[in-house]
Write a protein that holds these residues in place. Structure first.
Motif, PDB file in Angstrom:
ATOM      1  N   VAL A 228      -9.044  -5.512   9.372  1.00 23.45           N
ATOM      2  CA  VAL A 228      -8.690  -4.094   9.422  1.00 23.45           C
ATOM      3  C   VAL A 228      -8.077  -3.666   8.098  1.00 23.45           C
ATOM      4  O   VAL A 228      -8.476  -2.655   7.500  1.00 23.45           O
ATOM      5  CB  VAL A 228      -7.696  -3.818  10.575  1.00 23.45           C
ATOM      6  N   MET A 229      -7.131  -4.452   7.599  1.00 20.41           N
ATOM      7  CA  MET A 229      -6.448  -4.089   6.362  1.00 20.41           C
ATOM      8  C   MET A 229      -7.425  -4.050   5.199  1.00 20.41           C
ATOM      9  O   MET A 229      -7.326  -3.179   4.332  1.00 20.41           O
ATOM     10  CB  MET A 229      -5.321  -5.080   6.051  1.00 20.41           C
ATOM     11  N   SER A 230      -8.373  -4.992   5.167  1.00 20.36           N
ATOM     12  CA  SER A 230      -9.335  -5.017   4.066  1.00 20.36           C
ATOM     13  C   SER A 230     -10.159  -3.737   4.063  1.00 20.36           C
ATOM     14  O   SER A 230     -10.452  -3.173   3.012  1.00 20.36           O
ATOM     15  CB  SER A 230     -10.261  -6.229   4.188  1.00 20.36           C
ATOM     16  N   ASP A 231     -10.528  -3.294   5.262  1.00 22.92           N
ATOM     17  CA  ASP A 231     -11.269  -2.035   5.355  1.00 22.92           C
ATOM     18  C   ASP A 231     -10.374  -0.866   4.958  1.00 22.92           C
ATOM     19  O   ASP A 231     -10.792   0.037   4.235  1.00 22.92           O
ATOM     20  CB  ASP A 231     -11.791  -1.835   6.786  1.00 22.92           C
TER      21      ASP A 231
ATOM     22  N   ALA B 100      -2.472   6.009  10.164  1.00 26.87           N
ATOM     23  CA  ALA B 100      -3.042   4.670  10.377  1.00 26.87           C
ATOM     24  C   ALA B 100      -2.173   3.609   9.715  1.00 26.87           C
ATOM     25  O   ALA B 100      -1.873   2.562  10.305  1.00 26.87           O
ATOM     26  CB  ALA B 100      -4.456   4.614   9.826  1.00 26.87           C
ATOM     27  N   TRP B 101      -1.721   3.899   8.510  1.00 26.35           N
ATOM     28  CA  TRP B 101      -0.895   2.935   7.773  1.00 26.35           C
ATOM     29  C   TRP B 101       0.375   2.616   8.567  1.00 26.35           C
ATOM     30  O   TRP B 101       0.775   1.468   8.680  1.00 26.35           O
ATOM     31  CB  TRP B 101      -0.544   3.515   6.395  1.00 26.35           C
ATOM     32  N   ARG B 102       0.969   3.641   9.150  1.00 25.45           N
ATOM     33  CA  ARG B 102       2.202   3.411   9.918  1.00 25.45           C
ATOM     34  C   ARG B 102       1.901   2.665  11.214  1.00 25.45           C
ATOM     35  O   ARG B 102       2.636   1.769  11.608  1.00 25.45           O
ATOM     36  CB  ARG B 102       2.916   4.737  10.171  1.00 25.45           C
TER      37      ARG B 102
ATOM     38  N   LEU C  83       0.812  -1.223   0.000  1.00 28.65           N
ATOM     39  CA  LEU C  83       0.000   0.000   0.000  1.00 28.65           C
ATOM     40  C   LEU C  83       0.841   1.267   0.000  1.00 28.65           C
ATOM     41  O   LEU C  83       0.286   2.377  -0.085  1.00 28.65           O
ATOM     42  CB  LEU C  83      -0.916   0.009   1.223  1.00 28.65           C
ATOM     43  N   GLU C  84       2.179   1.121   0.102  1.00 29.95           N
ATOM     44  CA  GLU C  84       3.032   2.300   0.290  1.00 29.95           C
ATOM     45  C   GLU C  84       2.702   3.418  -0.702  1.00 29.95           C
ATOM     46  O   GLU C  84       2.383   4.537  -0.306  1.00 29.95           O
ATOM     47  CB  GLU C  84       4.513   1.929   0.184  1.00 29.95           C
ATOM     48  N   ASN C  85       2.761   3.103  -1.997  1.00 27.08           N
ATOM     49  CA  ASN C  85       2.584   4.150  -2.988  1.00 27.08           C
ATOM     50  C   ASN C  85       1.187   4.740  -2.971  1.00 27.08           C
ATOM     51  O   ASN C  85       1.013   5.954  -3.006  1.00 27.08           O
ATOM     52  CB  ASN C  85       2.914   3.626  -4.389  1.00 27.08           C
ATOM     53  N   SER C  86       0.182   3.849  -2.861  1.00 25.13           N
ATOM     54  CA  SER C  86      -1.179   4.385  -2.936  1.00 25.13           C
ATOM     55  C   SER C  86      -1.506   5.222  -1.713  1.00 25.13           C
ATOM     56  O   SER C  86      -2.203   6.229  -1.836  1.00 25.13           O
ATOM     57  CB  SER C  86      -2.202   3.268  -3.152  1.00 25.13           C
ATOM     58  N   VAL C  87      -1.006   4.820  -0.533  1.00 28.34           N
ATOM     59  CA  VAL C  87      -1.281   5.636   0.661  1.00 28.34           C
ATOM     60  C   VAL C  87      -0.595   6.988   0.531  1.00 28.34           C
ATOM     61  O   VAL C  87      -1.185   8.037   0.810  1.00 28.34           O
ATOM     62  CB  VAL C  87      -0.803   4.932   1.943  1.00 28.34           C
TER      63      VAL C  87
ATOM     64  N   VAL D 168      -8.285   3.600   1.391  1.00 28.34           N
ATOM     65  CA  VAL D 168      -7.191   4.130   0.565  1.00 28.34           C
ATOM     66  C   VAL D 168      -7.657   4.291  -0.881  1.00 28.34           C
ATOM     67  O   VAL D 168      -7.392   5.302  -1.529  1.00 28.34           O
ATOM     68  CB  VAL D 168      -5.950   3.221   0.650  1.00 28.34           C
ATOM     69  N   LYS D 169      -8.393   3.284  -1.355  1.00 31.24           N
ATOM     70  CA  LYS D 169      -8.846   3.328  -2.743  1.00 31.24           C
ATOM     71  C   LYS D 169      -9.748   4.536  -2.977  1.00 31.24           C
ATOM     72  O   LYS D 169      -9.610   5.253  -3.967  1.00 31.24           O
ATOM     73  CB  LYS D 169      -9.604   2.050  -3.103  1.00 31.24           C
ATOM     74  N   SER D 170     -10.700   4.755  -2.065  1.00 28.70           N
ATOM     75  CA  SER D 170     -11.621   5.872  -2.300  1.00 28.70           C
ATOM     76  C   SER D 170     -10.881   7.194  -2.139  1.00 28.70           C
ATOM     77  O   SER D 170     -11.148   8.150  -2.868  1.00 28.70           O
ATOM     78  CB  SER D 170     -12.848   5.771  -1.394  1.00 28.70           C
TER      79      SER D 170
END
Lengths: 454, 443
Positions: free
Chosen positions: B391-394, B348-350, B333-337, B399-401
């Motif tokens: 959690v990650m799936s949510d 949250a990602w961190r 997810l690094e780039n997209s986040v 992130v996508k939206s």
């Protein structure tokens, strides 16, 4: 060490886990150099050739057959068929099997009919110590149907036990489940040897609050008379402490083992799609089938393509089928009825996850058999097997929300399913009958040295 | 120091480094499979507050008070701490008195604070860029709270390899602490200072794992406890030609893993005063050792080591399919986040990278498994995995939206830019230039 052991069934004549457990346990005890005299009632309901198969199919293979059919045959004339190693089996004819006990408490007139004081049985047992050769069906001629006949068998069996107790030398008595407790008590009174009662299931597991008063009384008597009680799980131990007022110090937990089996991957798969969730076992109150259905409904909201197999039969089957129909889930449900071994293999081969939502499961061998066939399992916390198998998802049986989530997780996260399979497959090798036999052997020595301090 | 050093012992000052790790993860809420997509609160802050307050009372506050008291009595005592950023943030939020007690220790001047990744993550395995961001974030945090600029680095769970060493050296640190793992020492002593094979200015201080674990894991054996006297005797047996001994352990060892009635605080006090009295060692911080002790050999570590479990590698966090699956997910997810430039998502990602989340999923059995179970609030590693993945799936959906939103904003900006700067096609531009030139020439 010589053990006089009372059982009710022995492979291949088994209708549930008890026979399998006795088989695994006695085999391992023999490897521990314990002499086992195993007494089983003969199951006359079987085909005649099954009787001979019983003799040959057993790997321990040593049989002394005692017939109680004819009252004129004195028990002192036991014929030794084979003697191999340290294992001896007696067979006593019986028309009945254990696991139909669910029927016992249903017709009310039966319960009334059994409502006689237990001391009747006690005097009967004592009588046989005097009149050794007068055992006949007439003495306990209950004609009330299925249930009372089982009770009759239980006491007939106790009489035979007395005979064996007189005729044989042994150091300790070991009885498996309530059907054999009167026999063990009789043998104990005659021989003054220590008595171990092995609890594979209690009436509370089988019937919840609606158990048979008679069976409960026999259980109480056996548990009280026993010098030591072996429970197949902490769960069962707790039931005995809570429901039977047994002193926890009197109970030793010895978990069952599992007989190792080659991991087989069956070629013929059902073509139901990629997601198959399987319930395998008797469809009765104890196994919690309705919780399976309720969880399934929730799973289907997210995964509409999942198929649910319910393999097995039992007194709850009709109402479960009706419930599924009422919920309009019939297209996703498959009821197979009772399955033979190769059919079970076939079902498990196409199963994505096996579910055992038992309300009260003293041990529970089928989830381990699923693991042997490389299927991840979800089991209820109210089961003995959950104490020994850590590589499983565990939920409370009533928590259908948690159960449905567990099912979804296994179906959705592939790495979870892989890890469960891999780790459970390794861990199952550690659940052995050898461990159980060693613990029992220690217990035997403890008890016999207590009584004979030398 | 005060010892009457004979001429033969001039070279044999022996340093003792005490390193305490302070860390508390932000534990996750129980996230239902069916709530994926509803963006529930990921962190169970009630549970986290409760745990931090308990551990503060049992460990951080009494242990800090004990150290402060001892340092005032015996100013030669020095220690070093590595306090993760997630722990600092939670102290600040739930138990500021803990933060104050660490600040009081910092003021003595006898305490060094190490730098680590702010969220106690496995960022060194994600990307050089992300690793550096988290390291500097932590260095800032240490400066903000303690007014000190850390000079020595310790990576999460002492994870170390040549490649990590190279990156950390480039960030300006003088060295790192890692574990004295037998298989990389290959018979050499862990009581020496080593350096990076490509850079002899970058020092490696090794934790003496047996002596450290004698306290951290073996202080209590059955009913008997280790006595300070016995332990210091073991330390005193160290050959005189060995320059440094590094004892590193979770700070929670004192009062949390071993509760007060076990006598663990008396042990700590007894051990430190005994070392002061025996004068065999001088207390040093990692920076002091790296400045004063010469490193004679390099230590080549191709495959990452750590201080965890028997195997002392990455298997405690990335040893099974579930752990790798979960880690790959957060890593991917690094780039997209980052593209969303949304601070809440980045934070949250961190926080989701904290190594504990992966540790809880470890299925290794026997001794190791027991340690994992001790540190986990999940009934099993499988539940830990399911919860994390829920959690990650949510999170992925969020992130996508957010990145779709970011794309829209980006597109709007682009449109506006293009409106203001109408593009002249290349051929048209060239042509007009030619025309201009022609006009110019013709004149």
């Amino acid at each position: 060490m010589k053990v006089l052991m009372f059982g009710w069934e022995f492979p291949p004549q088994i209708s549930g886990g008890l026979g399998t457990a006795c088989y695994g346990l006695t085999q391992a005890l023999v490897r521990e150099d314990v002499d086992v005299l195993f007494v089983v009632p003969k199951l006359m309901g079987n085909e005649p050739d099954n009787g001979s198969r019983l003799l040959s199919a057993s790997e321990v293979g040593i049989r002394q057959v005692v017939s109680t059919d004819s009252a004129d045959q004195p028990f002192t004339r036991f014929r030794h068929f084979m003697k191999e190693g340290s294992f001896t089996t007696f067979e006593i004819p019986s028309t009945l099997s254990t696991y139909n006990m669910a029927h016992l408490h249903e017709p009310v007139q039966h319960i009334e009919h059994w409502n006689y004081p237990l001391n009747v049985a006690e005097t009967a047992v004592e009588k046989t110590t005097v009149v050794t050769q007068s055992i006949s069906g007439a003495l306990y001629d209950f004609k009330g149907g299925y249930g009372p006949q089982l009770i009759e068998e239980v006491f007939r069996y106790a009489n035979v036990a007395s005979e064996i107790a007189i005729a044989e030398q042994f150091d300790i008595i070991h009885a498996h489940d309530w059907m054999t407790y009167p026999a063990a008590i009789a043998a104990k009174r005659l021989s003054s040897k220590p008595m171990v009662v092995h609890v594979h299931a209690t009436e509370f597991d089988r019937a919840g609050q609606q158990g048979s008063e008679m069976v409960y009384t026999i259980e109480r008597e056996g548990l009280d008379e026993a010098d030591k009680i072996v429970a197949v799980s902490e769960w069962t131990k707790r039931i005995m402490v809570d429901r039977y007022d047994i002193d926890p110090d009197k109970i030793v937990v010895v978990h069952n083992g599992v007989i190792p089996e080659e991991r087989t991957i069956t070629e013929t798969k059902q073509n139901l799609g990629s997601h198959v969730v399987t319930f395998l076992g008797r469809i009765t109150y104890q196994k919690g089938p309705e919780y399976f259905v309720e969880a399934a409904e929730k799973v289907l909201t997210l995964f509409p393509d999942v198929h649910f197999i319910m393999a097995g039969s039992g007194d709850f089957l009709p109402q479960i089928i009706e419930k599924v129909a009422r919920m309009k889930l019939s297209s996703q449900f498959h009821f197979t009825g009772f399955l033979k071994k190769h059919e079970i293999d076939q079902v498990l081969a196409s199963t994505s996850v096996y579910v055992m939502p038992s309300v009260s499961e003293p041990f529970g061998i089928t989830p381990l058999e699923a693991i042997q066939r490389n299927v991840p399992i979800i089991i209820s916390n109210q089961s003995g097997v959950s104490e020994v198998m850590h590589h499983a998802l565990k939920v409370d049986f009533w928590d259908t929300e948690a159960l449905s989530q567990a099912i979804c997780s296994v179906l959705h996260y592939n790495s979870l399913s892989r890890e469960l399979k891999r780790n459970a497959g390794k861990a199952i090798d550690l659940i052995t009958w050898e461990k159980a036999a060693q613990r029992l052997n220690n217990l035997y020595y403890e008890l016999t040295s207590n009584i004979h301090p030398n | 120091m005060n010892s009457p050093a004979t001429s033969t012992q001039t070279n044999s000052t022996q340093h003792l480094v005490l390193y305490f790790q302070v860390h508390q993860p932000r534990r996750l809420n129980k996230i239902n499979f069916f709530s994926i997509g509803t963006h529930p609160e990921y962190f169970d802050d009630a549970l986290n507050a409760e745990i931090i307050q308990r551990v503060a009372k049992d460990c951080y506050l009494p242990a800090n008070a004990l150290l402060l008291d001892l340092i005032k009595k015996h100013p030669q005592i020095k220690v070093c701490f590595s306090i993760s950023g997630v722990a600092l943030a939670q102290f600040e939020q739930y138990v500021p008195e803990v933060l104050h007690s660490f600040q009081a220790l910092a003021k003595t001047g006898n305490v060094e604070f190490l730098c680590e990744t702010n969220c106690h993550s496995l960022a060194s395995l994600i990307s050089a860029d992300e690793f550096q961001i988290q390291v500097f974030e932590h260095a800032e945090n240490i400066y903000r709270h303690f007014g000190l600029r850390p000079a020595v680095f310790r990576n999460t769970e002492l994870i170390y390899s040549n490649a990590i060493g190279t990156q950390v050296a480039q960030m300006g640190f003088k060295g790192m602490i890692t574990d004295g793992v037998d298989r990389v020492l290959d018979g050499r002593s862990s009581f020496r200072l080593y350096h990076h094979p490509d850079n002899n200015a970058f020092k490696l201080l090794l934790r003496s794992n047996r002596l450290s674990d004698d306290i951290a894991f073996r202080y209590m054996q059955g009913a008997s406890v280790l006595s300070a006297e016995r332990y210091v005797n073991w330390l005193n047996h160290m050959p005189v030609n060995e320059p440094v001994i590094t004892l590193g352990m979770d700070y929670e060892t004192f009062g949390e893993h071993y509760k007060k009635p076990s006598g663990i605080f008396d042990f700590l006090r007894g051990m430190l005063t005994r070392i002061v009295k025996d004068k065999k060692f001088i207390f040093s911080t990692p920076s002091e050792v790296m400045n004063e002790v010469a490193s004679k050999q390099s230590l080549n570590i191709d495959h990452a080591i750590s201080w965890a479990d028997e195997r002392k590698d990455l298997s405690a966090w990335l040893g099974n399919d579930m752990q790798r699956d979960a880690f790959d997910m957060v890593k991917s997810l690094e780039n997209s986040v980052k593209r969303t430039t949304n601070t809440a998502l980045l934070t949250a990602w961190r926080a989701l990278q904290t190594s504990d989340h992966f540790y809880y999923m470890c299925t290794k059995k026997l001794n190791d498994g027991d340690v994992h179970a001790y540190f986990s609030h999940y009934p099993s590693p499988y539940e830990a995995f399911i919860n994390y993945m829920n959690v990650m799936s949510d999170f992925v959906i969020r992130v996508k939206s957010a990145s779709a939103q970011a794309d829209l904003t980006e597109a709007a900006k682009q449109n506006e830019y293009e409106r203001q700067h109408p593009q002249v096609p290349f051929w048209a531009e060239r042509k007009s230039a030619e025309i201009r030139q022609e006009v110019f020439v013709s004149h």
